[in-house]
Motif scaffolding. Structure first.
Motif, PDB file in Angstrom:
ATOM      1  N   ARG A  73       0.863  -1.177   0.000  1.00 48.04           N
ATOM      2  CA  ARG A  73       0.000   0.000   0.000  1.00 48.04           C
ATOM      3  C   ARG A  73       0.897   1.223   0.000  1.00 48.04           C
ATOM      4  NH1 ARG A  73      -4.643  -0.905   4.580  1.00 48.04           N
ATOM      5  NH2 ARG A  73      -4.892  -3.120   4.188  1.00 48.04           N
ATOM      6  N   ILE A  80      -4.378   6.084   1.313  1.00 47.80           N
ATOM      7  CA  ILE A  80      -3.768   5.225   0.300  1.00 47.80           C
ATOM      8  C   ILE A  80      -3.800   5.955  -1.039  1.00 47.80           C
ATOM      9  CG2 ILE A  80      -3.987   3.042  -0.932  1.00 47.80           C
ATOM     10  CD1 ILE A  80      -5.350   1.933   1.579  1.00 47.80           C
ATOM     11  N   ILE A  81      -2.638   6.090  -1.666  1.00 46.49           N
ATOM     12  CA  ILE A  81      -2.623   6.756  -2.971  1.00 46.49           C
ATOM     13  C   ILE A  81      -2.334   5.765  -4.101  1.00 46.49           C
ATOM     14  CG2 ILE A  81      -1.983   9.019  -2.054  1.00 46.49           C
ATOM     15  CD1 ILE A  81       0.878   8.349  -3.194  1.00 46.49           C
ATOM     16  N   TRP A  83      -1.261   1.269  -5.165  1.00 40.97           N
ATOM     17  CA  TRP A  83      -0.971  -0.108  -4.780  1.00 40.97           C
ATOM     18  C   TRP A  83       0.193  -0.635  -5.606  1.00 40.97           C
ATOM     19  CZ3 TRP A  83      -4.007  -2.526  -1.031  1.00 40.97           C
ATOM     20  CH2 TRP A  83      -5.191  -1.850  -0.687  1.00 40.97           C
ATOM     21  N   ASN A 104      -5.269   4.254  -6.508  1.00 39.47           N
ATOM     22  CA  ASN A 104      -5.850   3.862  -5.223  1.00 39.47           C
ATOM     23  C   ASN A 104      -7.145   3.067  -5.363  1.00 39.47           C
ATOM     24  OD1 ASN A 104      -7.169   6.048  -6.233  1.00 39.47           O
ATOM     25  ND2 ASN A 104      -7.498   7.047  -4.260  1.00 39.47           N
TER      26      ASN A 104
END
Lengths: 198, 203
Positions: A73, A80-81, A83, A104
């Motif tokens: 993450r 969270i910006i 993955w 995200n």
């Protein structure tokens, strides 16, 4: 006489094997940690390159189809910006190891980095070149990514141009990305975070 | 030059008994990895290291190893050195190791190395065997350098990754594929043959 000759063969071959095994064990114990650090370093560098805004990357092992996949993450100031997925799968010749980054909501790809591959030199191994990899940026992962041969794909077709003379390497690479991301997106745990499919 | 002198044993691998052009050994890596000069050179250096170290060990053990298990012993020793090189590169030269990919493990099946152990190191002194291995390594290196240079210049228009051909030059893709390797090697063998013929006529 015959017995001693046989015995000598056994002794010599055994001692050579034992010595060789011992020296391999020594070199392995010396280099193992260093190799692991090199791999982690390459992985973090790749994540940072694709998501430069993130403050840190939180690693999480998830189980998907019996395989354990490491997902990262990318967090910035508590939200969270993006993955990162550390994916492995078989290529045309040998295992391919890549990292893929997504936004995200897991709808678009942010990029692709190749960690390890043993595809045909000069053809399939061109997958590690920037010119090929940059095609993945911005592709949708709501649908499968496809490929087209010998020309640039139309805008919005969600396709990439296959590596010339390495169609199979391209196909296997796309399989790794499509299958794994589809599976990950279907998981309840992930769905809760990204807010279901749109 | 007389057979058996140190100078002869070293220099024979470079021209007179060149592993590629005369013995035609190690064709698999020769044809497969020479699509770019960097790959060719790295392959030649790694293979030469394994060749020299294996010759050193095998020539010093030549009186101990029974002839019936010699091939098995050679393979174990060669494979040990190859794995050693592989781990070493992965730990200390990660980028080079990444770009070489499968080439390093493939050195185990390089016939030049096994061939030199069988034909030379198992019958000669340590000093001569190391000189022989050095000469063969240089010969292998030079042949791969020429072969990969021709292929990279015609196939990519570059040499060591640097653009050398003018802009209007269209790269011949066939040169980086398998047929290009065969064409280039064939021409090299032909040129070598012409040199040899001229020399023998002159005598």
């Amino acid at each position: 006489m015959k017995m001693s000759e046989t015995l000598r063969m056994v002794i010599v071959l055994t001692s050579i094997s034992v010595l060789s095994g011992a020296s391999l064990a020594v070199i392995d114990s010396v280099t193992k940690e260093k190799i692991y650090i090199n791999k982690q370093y390459a992985l973090n560098k790749g994540l940072k390159k694709m998501m430069p805004d993130a403050d840190n990357f939180k690693k999480e092992d998830i189980k998907s189809n019996g395989k354990i996949i490491a997902i990262y993450r990318a967090v910035k100031g508590g939200t969270i910006i993006g993955w990162g997925f550390h994916l492995k799968g078989s290529g045309f010749l040998d295992k391919i190891e890549i990292i893929v980054a997504a936004n995200n909501r897991m709808t678009r790809l942010l990029g692709l980095e190749v960690l390890e591959q043993k595809e045909t030199p000069g053809l399939g191994d061109n997958m590690k070149k920037e010119g090929f990899r940059k095609q993945f940026k911005g592709l949708s992962i709501n649908a499968n990514i496809g490929f087209i041969k010998n020309r640039m794909p139309e805008k919005g077709s969600n396709k990439i141009q296959a590596l010339s003379a390495a169609t199979y390497s391209t196909r296997y690479l796309l399989d790794i990305i499509n299958n794994n991301i589809n599976n990950i997106k279907k998981m309840d745990k992930i769905k809760n975070i990204i807010g279901g499919e749109k | 030059m007389k057979k058996g002198t140190p100078v002869y044993e070293f220099s024979k691998g470079i021209w007179k008994e060149n592993p590629i052009l005369v013995q035609l050994l190690g064709m698999c890596p020769t044809l497969a990895v020479t699509s770019t000069v960097v790959n060719g050179v790295a392959m030649a250096l790694a293979a030469s290291f394994v060749l020299i170290m294996s010759s050193l060990i095998i020539s010093s053990l030549r009186k101990i190893i029974p002839s019936s298990v010699r091939i098995a012993s050679f393979i174990v020793i060669i494979a040990t050195f190859v794995t050693l090189v592989d781990s070493f590169l992965k730990a200390y030269f990660y980028d080079i190791s990444k770009s070489l990919g499968p080439f390093i493990p493939l050195i185990i099946v390089n016939c030049i190395i096994l061939g030199r152990q069988e034909a030379f190191a198992s019958k000669n002194t340590v000093k001569m065997s190391v000189l022989d291995a050095l000469g063969m390594g240089v010969g292998f290196f030079l042949s791969l350098l020429v072969l990969s240079s021709v292929r990279e210049i015609l196939g990519f228009g570059t040499w060591f990754g640097i653009q050398v051909m003018p802009d209007f030059f269209k790269p011949w893709t066939i040169m980086i594929m398998a047929p290009g390797a065969f064409f280039t090697l064939g021409i090299m063998l032909g040129v070598y043959g012409i040199f040899k013929m001229k020399k023998s006529k002159g005598v």
